[in-house]
Structure formats: C-alpha cells, structure tokens
Scaffold this motif. Structure first.
Motif, PDB file in Angstrom:
ATOM      1  N   UNK A   1    -122.037  44.708  37.010  1.00 24.14           N
ATOM      2  CA  UNK A   1    -121.982  43.880  38.145  1.00 24.14           C
ATOM      3  C   UNK A   1    -121.316  42.737  37.424  1.00 24.14           C
ATOM      4  N   UNK A   2    -120.058  42.007  37.895  1.00 24.14           N
ATOM      5  CA  UNK A   2    -119.703  41.138  37.879  1.00 24.14           C
ATOM      6  C   UNK A   2    -120.101  39.647  39.212  1.00 24.14           C
ATOM      7  N   UNK A   3    -119.444  38.803  38.877  1.00 25.08           N
ATOM      8  CA  UNK A   3    -118.934  37.895  39.626  1.00 25.08           C
ATOM      9  C   UNK A   3    -118.401  38.909  41.384  1.00 25.08           C
ATOM     10  N   UNK A   4    -118.754  39.016  42.717  1.00 25.61           N
ATOM     11  CA  UNK A   4    -117.881  39.082  43.433  1.00 25.61           C
ATOM     12  C   UNK A   4    -118.252  40.211  43.623  1.00 25.61           C
ATOM     13  N   UNK A   5    -118.276  41.497  42.647  1.00 25.01           N
ATOM     14  CA  UNK A   5    -118.291  42.955  42.724  1.00 25.01           C
ATOM     15  C   UNK A   5    -119.022  43.270  44.403  1.00 25.01           C
ATOM     16  N   UNK A   6    -119.075  43.947  45.097  1.00 29.84           N
ATOM     17  CA  UNK A   6    -119.925  43.927  46.331  1.00 29.84           C
ATOM     18  C   UNK A   6    -120.376  45.611  46.053  1.00 29.84           C
ATOM     19  N   UNK A   7    -122.026  44.777  46.781  1.00 34.47           N
ATOM     20  CA  UNK A   7    -123.220  46.415  46.062  1.00 34.47           C
ATOM     21  C   UNK A   7    -123.798  46.185  47.494  1.00 34.47           C
ATOM     22  N   UNK A   8    -123.950  47.605  47.643  1.00 32.47           N
ATOM     23  CA  UNK A   8    -123.429  48.714  48.958  1.00 32.47           C
ATOM     24  C   UNK A   8    -124.860  48.973  49.513  1.00 32.47           C
ATOM     25  N   UNK A   9    -125.761  48.771  50.388  1.00 30.90           N
ATOM     26  CA  UNK A   9    -126.673  49.091  50.863  1.00 30.90           C
ATOM     27  C   UNK A   9    -127.137  50.284  51.795  1.00 30.90           C
ATOM     28  N   UNK A  10    -127.414  51.939  52.482  1.00 34.93           N
ATOM     29  CA  UNK A  10    -127.572  52.608  53.197  1.00 34.93           C
ATOM     30  C   UNK A  10    -129.459  52.815  53.555  1.00 34.93           C
ATOM     31  N   UNK A  11    -130.025  51.652  54.097  1.00 36.45           N
ATOM     32  CA  UNK A  11    -131.420  52.074  54.060  1.00 36.45           C
ATOM     33  C   UNK A  11    -132.018  51.215  55.312  1.00 36.45           C
ATOM     34  N   UNK A  12    -132.833  52.123  55.878  1.00 31.00           N
ATOM     35  CA  UNK A  12    -133.786  51.176  56.093  1.00 31.00           C
ATOM     36  C   UNK A  12    -135.109  49.873  56.071  1.00 31.00           C
ATOM     37  N   UNK A  13    -135.829  49.333  56.532  1.00 27.83           N
ATOM     38  CA  UNK A  13    -136.907  48.340  56.502  1.00 27.83           C
ATOM     39  C   UNK A  13    -137.845  48.401  55.756  1.00 27.83           C
ATOM     40  N   UNK A  14    -136.831  48.858  54.120  1.00 26.70           N
ATOM     41  CA  UNK A  14    -138.331  48.522  53.684  1.00 26.70           C
ATOM     42  C   UNK A  14    -138.165  47.905  52.069  1.00 26.70           C
ATOM     43  N   UNK A  15    -139.274  47.579  51.262  1.00 29.79           N
ATOM     44  CA  UNK A  15    -139.113  46.341  50.240  1.00 29.79           C
ATOM     45  C   UNK A  15    -138.101  46.221  50.002  1.00 29.79           C
ATOM     46  N   UNK A  16    -137.423  47.283  49.219  1.00 25.67           N
ATOM     47  CA  UNK A  16    -136.124  47.080  48.739  1.00 25.67           C
ATOM     48  C   UNK A  16    -134.982  46.062  49.109  1.00 25.67           C
ATOM     49  N   UNK A  17    -134.957  46.435  50.004  1.00 25.59           N
ATOM     50  CA  UNK A  17    -134.188  45.711  50.887  1.00 25.59           C
ATOM     51  C   UNK A  17    -134.596  44.327  50.652  1.00 25.59           C
TER      52      UNK A  17
ATOM     53  N   UNK B   1    -124.619  37.005  41.321  1.00 26.12           N
ATOM     54  CA  UNK B   1    -123.399  36.792  41.555  1.00 26.12           C
ATOM     55  C   UNK B   1    -122.587  37.763  42.355  1.00 26.12           C
ATOM     56  N   UNK B   2    -123.346  38.577  43.273  1.00 31.37           N
ATOM     57  CA  UNK B   2    -122.228  39.592  43.933  1.00 31.37           C
ATOM     58  C   UNK B   2    -122.447  39.282  45.869  1.00 31.37           C
ATOM     59  N   UNK B   3    -122.193  41.084  45.480  1.00 25.77           N
ATOM     60  CA  UNK B   3    -121.830  39.783  47.180  1.00 25.77           C
ATOM     61  C   UNK B   3    -122.454  41.544  47.832  1.00 25.77           C
ATOM     62  N   UNK B   4    -123.718  41.396  48.462  1.00 23.44           N
ATOM     63  CA  UNK B   4    -124.756  42.044  49.309  1.00 23.44           C
ATOM     64  C   UNK B   4    -123.789  43.111  50.931  1.00 23.44           C
ATOM     65  N   UNK B   5    -123.281  43.885  50.624  1.00 23.31           N
ATOM     66  CA  UNK B   5    -122.681  45.023  52.042  1.00 23.31           C
ATOM     67  C   UNK B   5    -124.137  45.902  52.629  1.00 23.31           C
ATOM     68  N   UNK B   6    -124.785  45.879  53.870  1.00 22.27           N
ATOM     69  CA  UNK B   6    -125.751  46.377  54.096  1.00 22.27           C
ATOM     70  C   UNK B   6    -125.306  47.118  54.822  1.00 22.27           C
ATOM     71  N   UNK B   7    -124.966  48.408  55.295  1.00 23.99           N
ATOM     72  CA  UNK B   7    -124.361  49.561  55.931  1.00 23.99           C
ATOM     73  C   UNK B   7    -124.907  49.739  56.442  1.00 23.99           C
ATOM     74  N   UNK B   8    -124.634  50.441  57.928  1.00 24.35           N
ATOM     75  CA  UNK B   8    -125.232  50.149  59.382  1.00 24.35           C
ATOM     76  C   UNK B   8    -125.835  51.692  59.197  1.00 24.35           C
TER      77      UNK B   8
END
Length: 261
Positions: free
Chosen positions: A56-72, A83-90
């Motif tokens: 992962x490089x600076x500015x890359x997007x990391x997505x998630x698809x998860x409920x309210x669990x500790x990993x989130x 240095x990345x950008x988080x994208x939490x998906x509905x």
C-alpha cells in the motif's frame, strides 16, 4: 514522532500514553478485550502489514465491508497510519452497487467480514467484467472469528496483522488537508456520491462529536450506529481522544445488547 498537523492518528498515539491501561475495545460474544496500549500496538502492526506485505502506497484506497466489529476500529487508525485512505462501504448495498463503488474509488484492498463474504465475491465478479482498465485484482482480507480456507489473493485478518512490525514508522499526512477517508451516499435519490474527508476535517468533527454528545473523559460507548455511516459520525476516532471504550456489536438486537451488560 507526532505530526504537527491536525490528524486523528494523534488521538490514538496520545491515548496509548495517557490511557494505556484503559479498555479500548470490548466484543462480548468472543471475549475480545484490548487496552488502549494494545490497540495502538495492533494498529501499528496492521499499518506495517499494509505497507510491507500488501504494498500500500500513500494515497491508496483501502475498502471495508463489515459490521461493527473490533477490526473496523483498528482499520480506522491503521489505514491512515499507512498513509492510505479508508473507504467504509455500506453493508446494505447490493453487489452491483458495491462493485460500482469499488471501481469508482479504485480501492486496492477490501477487508471483508465473513458475514458479507458472498456479497463481496459477487461484487468482485461484477467488477472484473465491467472494469475495462488493466489493473491488478483486489487483495481480499477476511475478518473472521474462526479459521477459514484462504483462497489465492486472499488473506486472514489476524494472520496479516501479526505479520506486521510494532516498530513501524507512521506515515503522517504531508498536509492536514490530505484525505483520510472517502464515504459514499446510499444512492437513494441518484447514483452514490463520494465525499472525501481530510485529516483536519475529520479531526475537528471528531472533537465536535464528543463535545455535542457531552461525553466526559473515559466514556463507555455501545456501538449501535453503523461505523460505515460517516465513520460513526467520526466518534470512532473521537473516542480515542477521551480514552473511551468501544463496545462492539455485530448486529443491533435486544438480545445482543443484553449479553454485553
């Protein structure tokens, strides 16, 4: 060394020093419990794994698809620490919409809870057929509470985290206006629209959130608001600033809430 800029990463770093023994996360059904110091160490290792094992490089997007669990909670800090950008998906969207958002955000990795793995796989299949750009397939990291058979290009969350190093040097933002996250509207009236949060904007809104909720120091917060929605109104970051405890719920139900008491 801490950044001179306004960033939510600093909340976690400070909490590890000021509230080191305070409980950071409780996840009742599986007896998950971490202190603020432990959470900080885990986030450093996860950020390290993102950079050194998943490139992962600076500015890359990391997505998630998860409920309210500790990993989130951990990903909200570890992703910007890398240095990345988080994208939490509905999690309530269908595969077609999720594939559209993955393509639009140009996510490099998606962290998927086991509960939504089939949904993610369907979305990725659609993405592969409609994405005309030449690009590497997304890395998939499965968040699971039990061991799974891991397919190629797929990782298991805890194993990935443990592959990182606690001595990781945080990639602080270059300016406080660097993006920390991108959120999408639900698309109820038109196609979803992406909203980018800067480090400064998220920092200020996190402070506003716990002030408007009139939270005192060391609150205990039961997560019923979905963390994919505006990053839990930025409280998922703000709780670290006041040494709060995150009580995580996989789903909002009277039975689960009773079990956390």
């Amino acid at each position: 060394m801490s950044s001179l800029f306004s960033t939510n990463i600093s909340f976690l770093e400070r909490a590890a020093n000021v509230f080191s023994e305070r409980t950071s996360v409780i996840y009742g059904p599986y007896s998950v419990l971490y202190t603020r110091e432990q959470t900080y160490a885990r986030c450093l290792k996860l950020a390290s794994a993102l950079v050194h094992h998943l490139s992962i490089s600076r500015g890359d997007v990391v997505a998630t698809l998860a409920p309210n669990v500790p990993a989130i909670q951990e990903l909200h800090f570890a992703v910007p620490m890398a240095g990345a950008v988080l994208c939490t998906l509905n999690t309530r969207l269908d595969p077609a919409m999720i594939s559209t958002l993955l393509m639009h955000s140009e996510a490099k990795i998606i962290f998927v809870d086991q509960q939504f793995l089939q949904l993610a796989q369907e979305a990725l299949s659609l993405l592969a057929t409609k994405n005309k750009k030449t690009r590497q397939p997304l890395h998939i990291v499965i968040i699971s509470e039990k061991s799974n058979n891991i397919c190629p290009n797929t990782y298991e969350y805890e194993s990935l985290l443990e592959s990182g190093h606690q001595e990781f040097a945080i990639r602080w933002p270059i300016t406080e206006f660097d993006p920390i996250s991108i959120n999408y509207t639900s698309g109820s009236t038109s196609r979803p629209k992406g909203v980018v949060y800067s480090h400064r904007g998220a920092y200020l809104n996190s402070i506003a959130a716990f002030l408007l909720h009139e939270m005192s120091t060391l609150p205990i917060y039961l997560w019923t608001v979905p963390t994919f929605h505006c990053n839990g109104w930025c409280l998922i970051w703000g709780l670290a600033a006041v040494g709060g405890t995150n009580v995580c719920l996989r789903s909002v139900s009277p039975r689960e809430i009773h079990c956390t008491r």
